[in-house]
Design a protein around this motif. Sequence first.
Motif, PDB file in Angstrom:
ATOM      1  N   LEU A  77      -6.309  12.942  50.942  1.00 44.41           N
ATOM      2  CA  LEU A  77      -5.729  13.704  49.834  1.00 44.41           C
ATOM      3  C   LEU A  77      -4.353  13.175  49.451  1.00 44.41           C
ATOM      4  N   CYS A  78      -3.643  12.600  50.425  1.00 42.81           N
ATOM      5  CA  CYS A  78      -2.301  12.063  50.167  1.00 42.81           C
ATOM      6  C   CYS A  78      -2.319  10.596  49.756  1.00 42.81           C
ATOM      7  N   ALA A  79      -3.493  10.029  49.552  1.00 41.23           N
ATOM      8  CA  ALA A  79      -3.616   8.610  49.214  1.00 41.23           C
ATOM      9  C   ALA A  79      -2.906   8.303  47.895  1.00 41.23           C
ATOM     10  N   PRO A  80      -2.331   7.096  47.771  1.00 41.21           N
ATOM     11  CA  PRO A  80      -1.579   6.734  46.556  1.00 41.21           C
ATOM     12  C   PRO A  80      -2.379   6.902  45.270  1.00 41.21           C
ATOM     13  N   GLU A  81      -3.691   6.608  45.296  1.00 44.87           N
ATOM     14  CA  GLU A  81      -4.481   6.732  44.062  1.00 44.87           C
ATOM     15  C   GLU A  81      -4.559   8.176  43.566  1.00 44.87           C
ATOM     16  N   ASN A  82      -4.335   9.137  44.446  1.00 44.37           N
ATOM     17  CA  ASN A  82      -4.332  10.532  44.021  1.00 44.37           C
ATOM     18  C   ASN A  82      -2.963  10.992  43.538  1.00 44.37           C
ATOM     19  N   GLN A  88      10.267  15.944  43.474  1.00 46.91           N
ATOM     20  CA  GLN A  88      10.668  15.739  44.864  1.00 46.91           C
ATOM     21  C   GLN A  88       9.479  15.874  45.806  1.00 46.91           C
ATOM     22  N   PHE A  89       8.601  16.836  45.525  1.00 41.08           N
ATOM     23  CA  PHE A  89       7.435  17.011  46.387  1.00 41.08           C
ATOM     24  C   PHE A  89       6.516  15.789  46.333  1.00 41.08           C
ATOM     25  N   VAL A  90       6.283  15.275  45.136  1.00 48.29           N
ATOM     26  CA  VAL A  90       5.415  14.097  44.989  1.00 48.29           C
ATOM     27  C   VAL A  90       5.993  12.915  45.771  1.00 48.29           C
ATOM     28  N   ALA A  91       7.321  12.793  45.742  1.00 49.55           N
ATOM     29  CA  ALA A  91       7.959  11.696  46.467  1.00 49.55           C
ATOM     30  C   ALA A  91       7.820  11.845  47.983  1.00 49.55           C
ATOM     31  N   SER A  92       7.614  13.081  48.449  1.00 54.12           N
ATOM     32  CA  SER A  92       7.515  13.322  49.893  1.00 54.12           C
ATOM     33  C   SER A  92       6.096  13.111  50.428  1.00 54.12           C
ATOM     34  N   VAL A 105       0.202  11.421  38.800  1.00 56.75           N
ATOM     35  CA  VAL A 105       1.199  12.479  38.628  1.00 56.75           C
ATOM     36  C   VAL A 105       2.600  11.878  38.606  1.00 56.75           C
ATOM     37  N   GLN A 106       2.837  10.914  39.502  1.00 57.70           N
ATOM     38  CA  GLN A 106       4.143  10.266  39.568  1.00 57.70           C
ATOM     39  C   GLN A 106       4.473   9.569  38.247  1.00 57.70           C
ATOM     40  N   GLU A 107       3.493   8.913  37.647  1.00 60.95           N
ATOM     41  CA  GLU A 107       3.720   8.212  36.382  1.00 60.95           C
ATOM     42  C   GLU A 107       4.037   9.184  35.247  1.00 60.95           C
ATOM     43  N   LEU A 108       3.354  10.315  35.216  1.00 66.79           N
ATOM     44  CA  LEU A 108       3.645  11.316  34.184  1.00 66.79           C
ATOM     45  C   LEU A 108       5.071  11.838  34.297  1.00 66.79           C
ATOM     46  N   ILE A 109       5.502  12.094  35.527  1.00 71.95           N
ATOM     47  CA  ILE A 109       6.863  12.600  35.733  1.00 71.95           C
ATOM     48  C   ILE A 109       7.890  11.535  35.399  1.00 71.95           C
TER      49      ILE A 109
END
Length: 418
Positions: free
Chosen positions: A359-364, A333-337, A368-372
Amino acid sequence: MASKRQTSTSYTAASTSYQLYTNTYDNTTTTSRSRTRKRGNGRPATARPRTSASTFGIENQQIICAVNESRGISPTVGLAFVNLDTGEAVLSQICDSQTYVRTIHKLMVYSPSQILIVSTAASPKSKLFAIIEEQLETLQSGIVLLDRSYWAETTGLEYIQQLAFAEDVEAIKISIGGNYFAVCCIAAAIKFVERGLSKTFPLHALRIKYEPSEGSMMIDVSTICSLELIQNLQNPKSRDCLFGLLNETLTPMGSRLLRSNILQPLTDLETLDTRYDALEELATKEEMFFATRQALKASLDVDRILTQLIVIPTQPTLACVEQAINNVIMLKQFVASIEPLFEALSGARCAMLEEIRQLCAPENVEPVQELIDGVINEDTTYASQPLDLRNQRTYAVKASCQSYLQMISKLTAIYSRE
């Protein structure tokens, strides 16, 4: 080779009982303990329970603080704070006065749940021990006495080398150069966490920083109370204090930072100017301001989430496994926010807001999103109600991963029997 084991006994200092931890050996030969060996089964003394009335502005955090001092007319005090909820360790070394006002102020800022002190300081009582003892009710802390073997500079340096972020190790070594007492304190604090609390940190997963006494304003405890900086004198539960009036933060991280800055205001001009620039931009760009606040509303306490994911209990239980799944769901949920925050800060011009947006850029975030997403179902969300959370936890893992998890479970069972 000697076999080391931990013992816990009761210790009385001037009619006050404290928990004393010592290391005993099966023979007279002592050896240093490898980090891979089994930890002791000792448990710490129970600190005073924190209540909202007595600790307004203080979260129920588990913070271990080790204190050590030199003796002399102008004592030097080393401190190390290990926050088990946010995965952060702070080292500090202070040239204090005979009243130890700077040391007490530092303890007030971090409000540790347990304070570790060398057992020899309790009998006879050193002046620092007596002053800390007098402030225990205000600090809402407990004292744990440790054998002097816990304070070892070489052990502290080893912990920093092994646990600090790999890219920060060299910078930390430079910062702590000559700060013998601070290094000894980090050794005692982490060793107590391992042996007394049965928790360990993975390699290069602990945020360690050295915090010099310069660069911030020192406010003594009596002034903090009389000015009602964090607590109202008449009604401890009231929000009518400086912290209560200013605390319009939307995240627990922001609330912690605000409290720290009230008790320990910065005096570094460059940092203050950077913050003023960010404040001016948010104040003049209302659309960015409200979009940023809206994006932060969905944020959870990421400091706690990440720390709970990396702190490893030496005796895992079913409850630990369930909580680990909860943490991954909260992390999802945090990553999605993060993306809404990245969009809200578009057009930012000042250095601080630009750095946050980067720091909030999509490449960063995408790795993590893909792993989850590879393991957790996309429609899984964090629920605050226990029953809803249990259902989410039950069906969180994708069906394609179930066979893999079952195989891991069987291998673990076989390994534990062997």
